[in-house]
Design a protein around this motif. Structure first.
Motif, PDB file in Angstrom:
ATOM      1  N   ILE A  86      70.336  48.604  61.651  1.00 15.20           N
ATOM      2  CA  ILE A  86      69.907  47.446  61.588  1.00 15.20           C
ATOM      3  C   ILE A  86      68.250  47.695  60.869  1.00 15.20           C
ATOM      4  O   ILE A  86      67.864  46.811  59.980  1.00 15.20           O
ATOM      5  N   VAL A  87      67.659  48.464  61.445  1.00 15.31           N
ATOM      6  CA  VAL A  87      66.156  48.663  61.093  1.00 15.31           C
ATOM      7  C   VAL A  87      66.454  49.084  59.776  1.00 15.31           C
ATOM      8  O   VAL A  87      65.372  48.415  58.987  1.00 15.31           O
ATOM      9  N   SER A  88      66.900  49.975  59.120  1.00 14.75           N
ATOM     10  CA  SER A  88      67.049  50.391  57.919  1.00 14.75           C
ATOM     11  C   SER A  88      67.273  49.438  56.928  1.00 14.75           C
ATOM     12  O   SER A  88      66.708  49.211  55.768  1.00 14.75           O
ATOM     13  N   ILE A  89      68.530  48.596  57.245  1.00 14.92           N
ATOM     14  CA  ILE A  89      68.972  47.473  56.304  1.00 14.92           C
ATOM     15  C   ILE A  89      67.746  46.434  56.149  1.00 14.92           C
ATOM     16  O   ILE A  89      67.410  45.858  55.006  1.00 14.92           O
ATOM     17  N   MET A  90      67.313  46.168  57.259  1.00 12.02           N
ATOM     18  CA  MET A  90      66.343  45.090  57.293  1.00 12.02           C
ATOM     19  C   MET A  90      64.999  45.431  56.538  1.00 12.02           C
ATOM     20  O   MET A  90      64.496  44.662  55.624  1.00 12.02           O
ATOM     21  N   HIS A  91      64.574  46.852  56.774  1.00 12.79           N
ATOM     22  CA  HIS A  91      63.360  47.447  55.988  1.00 12.79           C
ATOM     23  C   HIS A  91      63.822  47.291  54.489  1.00 12.79           C
ATOM     24  O   HIS A  91      63.087  47.035  53.672  1.00 12.79           O
ATOM     25  N   GLY A  92      65.000  47.773  53.982  1.00 11.98           N
ATOM     26  CA  GLY A  92      65.258  47.797  52.647  1.00 11.98           C
ATOM     27  C   GLY A  92      65.290  46.291  52.150  1.00 11.98           C
ATOM     28  O   GLY A  92      64.869  46.348  50.961  1.00 11.98           O
ATOM     29  N   ILE A  93      65.993  45.615  52.397  1.00  8.78           N
ATOM     30  CA  ILE A  93      65.813  44.109  52.182  1.00  8.78           C
ATOM     31  C   ILE A  93      64.486  43.548  51.751  1.00  8.78           C
ATOM     32  O   ILE A  93      64.170  43.084  51.007  1.00  8.78           O
ATOM     33  N   GLN A  94      63.799  43.855  52.925  1.00 12.25           N
ATOM     34  CA  GLN A  94      62.059  43.439  52.875  1.00 12.25           C
ATOM     35  C   GLN A  94      61.651  44.174  51.768  1.00 12.25           C
ATOM     36  O   GLN A  94      60.823  43.605  50.886  1.00 12.25           O
ATOM     37  N   GLU A  95      61.704  45.379  51.469  1.00 18.41           N
ATOM     38  CA  GLU A  95      61.216  46.107  50.235  1.00 18.41           C
ATOM     39  C   GLU A  95      61.558  45.737  48.939  1.00 18.41           C
ATOM     40  O   GLU A  95      60.757  45.977  48.056  1.00 18.41           O
ATOM     41  N   LEU A  96      62.813  45.222  48.912  1.00 12.99           N
ATOM     42  CA  LEU A  96      63.422  44.809  47.632  1.00 12.99           C
ATOM     43  C   LEU A  96      62.510  43.532  47.027  1.00 12.99           C
ATOM     44  O   LEU A  96      62.437  43.817  45.716  1.00 12.99           O
ATOM     45  N   SER A  97      61.794  42.929  47.818  1.00 18.53           N
ATOM     46  CA  SER A  97      60.827  41.921  47.235  1.00 18.53           C
ATOM     47  C   SER A  97      59.536  42.408  47.153  1.00 18.53           C
ATOM     48  O   SER A  97      58.675  41.507  46.803  1.00 18.53           O
ATOM     49  N   GLU A  98      59.129  43.462  47.850  1.00 16.04           N
ATOM     50  CA  GLU A  98      57.801  44.203  48.024  1.00 16.04           C
ATOM     51  C   GLU A  98      57.658  45.427  47.562  1.00 16.04           C
ATOM     52  O   GLU A  98      57.179  46.164  48.341  1.00 16.04           O
ATOM     53  N   THR A  99      58.392  45.730  46.469  1.00 17.81           N
ATOM     54  CA  THR A  99      58.573  47.252  46.097  1.00 17.81           C
ATOM     55  C   THR A  99      57.209  47.470  45.645  1.00 17.81           C
ATOM     56  O   THR A  99      56.574  46.973  44.750  1.00 17.81           O
ATOM     57  N   ALA A 184      62.780  49.547  42.868  1.00 21.12           N
ATOM     58  CA  ALA A 184      64.008  48.878  43.747  1.00 21.12           C
ATOM     59  C   ALA A 184      64.849  49.890  44.222  1.00 21.12           C
ATOM     60  O   ALA A 184      65.494  49.933  45.387  1.00 21.12           O
ATOM     61  N   TRP A 185      65.068  51.065  43.406  1.00 21.03           N
ATOM     62  CA  TRP A 185      66.015  52.277  43.796  1.00 21.03           C
ATOM     63  C   TRP A 185      65.607  52.595  45.360  1.00 21.03           C
ATOM     64  O   TRP A 185      66.630  53.186  45.946  1.00 21.03           O
ATOM     65  N   ASP A 186      64.553  53.001  45.414  1.00 20.46           N
ATOM     66  CA  ASP A 186      63.836  53.286  46.900  1.00 20.46           C
ATOM     67  C   ASP A 186      64.401  52.425  48.044  1.00 20.46           C
ATOM     68  O   ASP A 186      64.918  52.658  48.942  1.00 20.46           O
ATOM     69  N   ALA A 187      64.358  50.926  47.666  1.00 20.23           N
ATOM     70  CA  ALA A 187      64.967  50.191  48.821  1.00 20.23           C
ATOM     71  C   ALA A 187      66.192  50.044  49.039  1.00 20.23           C
ATOM     72  O   ALA A 187      66.655  49.877  50.092  1.00 20.23           O
ATOM     73  N   VAL A 188      66.889  50.317  47.581  1.00 20.36           N
ATOM     74  CA  VAL A 188      68.482  50.255  47.846  1.00 20.36           C
ATOM     75  C   VAL A 188      68.805  51.564  48.662  1.00 20.36           C
ATOM     76  O   VAL A 188      69.689  51.449  49.448  1.00 20.36           O
ATOM     77  N   GLY A 189      68.181  52.644  48.463  1.00 17.92           N
ATOM     78  CA  GLY A 189      68.175  53.845  49.189  1.00 17.92           C
ATOM     79  C   GLY A 189      68.228  53.447  50.855  1.00 17.92           C
ATOM     80  O   GLY A 189      69.153  54.000  51.577  1.00 17.92           O
ATOM     81  N   SER A 190      67.318  52.753  51.216  1.00 21.99           N
ATOM     82  CA  SER A 190      67.089  52.293  52.769  1.00 21.99           C
ATOM     83  C   SER A 190      68.374  51.702  53.238  1.00 21.99           C
ATOM     84  O   SER A 190      68.738  51.774  54.287  1.00 21.99           O
ATOM     85  N   ILE A 191      68.763  50.765  52.258  1.00 23.09           N
ATOM     86  CA  ILE A 191      69.961  49.785  52.590  1.00 23.09           C
ATOM     87  C   ILE A 191      71.176  50.600  52.870  1.00 23.09           C
ATOM     88  O   ILE A 191      72.024  50.654  53.778  1.00 23.09           O
ATOM     89  N   ALA A 192      71.453  51.475  51.710  1.00 24.93           N
ATOM     90  CA  ALA A 192      72.485  52.365  51.856  1.00 24.93           C
ATOM     91  C   ALA A 192      72.591  53.272  52.963  1.00 24.93           C
ATOM     92  O   ALA A 192      73.607  53.446  53.780  1.00 24.93           O
ATOM     93  N   VAL A 193      71.422  53.757  53.483  1.00 26.57           N
ATOM     94  CA  VAL A 193      71.358  54.715  54.637  1.00 26.57           C
ATOM     95  C   VAL A 193      71.719  53.741  55.981  1.00 26.57           C
ATOM     96  O   VAL A 193      72.375  54.227  56.893  1.00 26.57           O
TER      97      VAL A 193
END
Length: 305
Positions: A86-99, A184-193
């Motif tokens: 949950i932490v990884s997915i939420m952080h990744g979604i947040q970073e998508l808009s604040e990359t 955004a690829w970095d944020a996508v990586g967080s979501i994928a993890v």
């Protein structure tokens, strides 16, 4: 000792990844740091599971304390889901808009590379052991890991496998960010993890729940147990056999058997108790209860299974 070493390794990895995440501002590194912290916490629960589950049976717990291992492993799996996924997915979604750009990616690559070597060594040990045990039972490695009652082995196997895949995802997402210039690829990586950890957690949660509520023994195990009972000179046939896991590699057996000969009731009762004590001497048997079969009940045929 293996779990303790894994705990110390995960703590060191978590600290290194946390520092790297702060220095690089990488969402994928944050996800990997959360992954390692979740794994470290998981190892603590596995240590508790091993210690609590190893207690021998007593008057209050005639079937032993083995199910403690499933309880604490279930708690550990929930920890992976909440603290890791949950932490990884939420952080990744947040970073998508604040990359933002990943700074000093070399630091991230070094930390990820060292972690890959450590996790690879641990996974190799788990894989070798799993393959050996699977071969002994005539099963595939994947089926053995999923079906085994050794909850610690399954947790370590899946954790290490997920760690290796997660490291590749994190490194690949940072590389894609560098090559394409799309942060955004970095944020996508967080979501994928996070998704990866969620899948692993759901698998571990499901298996531990099944062992807690009671699951039937695999046909191969049932056949081996039945054949072993019939190999005893006192037992001529078996008409009922119940096998239940009461802990990692610990079994509770209930069987209806027909004893050889035609002894008096008093002698039969004594022979049954003697056979029970001999069976319970096996390291995998926690408790066994034998009763006599009825003449018109059909015999179980384990050779045909």
């Amino acid at each position: 000792m293996t779990v303790l070493i894994a705990f110390l390794a995960n703590v060191l990895e978590a600290i290194a990844k946390t520092v790297a995440a702060a220095l690089t501002s990488s969402a994928s590194m944050v996800a990997e740091a959360a992954h390692s912290w979740a794994d470290a916490g998981n190892e603590v629960f596995l240590l508790i599971a091993d210690r609590r589950g190893a207690q021998r049976k007593d008057a209050r717990h005639p079937l032993g304390y083995g199910r403690n291992a499933f309880v604490w492993s279930l708690i550990a799996a929930f920890g992976i889901f909440t603290a890791g996924s949950i932490v990884s997915i939420m952080h990744g979604i947040q970073e998508l808009s604040e990359t933002g750009p990943v700074e000093s990616p070399v630091i991230a690559y070094i930390v990820l590379g060292v972690a890959f070597v450590l996790e690879g060594a641990s996974f190799t040990q788990a894989m070798v052991r799993s393959r050996r045990l699977a071969k002994e039972r005539g099963s595939s490695t994947w089926d053995f890991v999923l079906e085994t009652s050794d909850t610690t082995l399954r947790a370590v196997f899946f954790e290490d496998a997920a760690a290796l895949v997660g490291l590749v995802i994190a490194g690949g997402s940072i590389l894609l960010h560098q090559v394409t210039g799309v942060a955004a690829w970095d944020a996508v990586g967080s979501i994928a993890v996070g998704v990866l950890l969620g899948v692993v957690a759901i698998i571990l949660i499901g298996r531990n729940i099944q062992f807690l509520v009671g699951t039937t023994a695999a046909p191969a195990l049932r056949a081996r147990v039945g054949a072993a009972l019939l190999a005893l000179p006192e037992i001529e046939r078996i008409t009922y056999l119940h096998i239940e896991y009461v802990g990692p590699n610990r079994l509770f057996l209930v069987a209806e058997v027909d004893l050889a000969g035609d002894a008096r009731e008093h002698d039969v009762a004594r022979r049954l108790r003697d056979v029970e004590r001999r069976i319970e001497a096996h390291e995998a048997i926690e408790t066994v209860v034998l009763s006599l079969s009825v003449d018109d009940e059909p015999s179980l045929d384990f050779a045909a299974r």
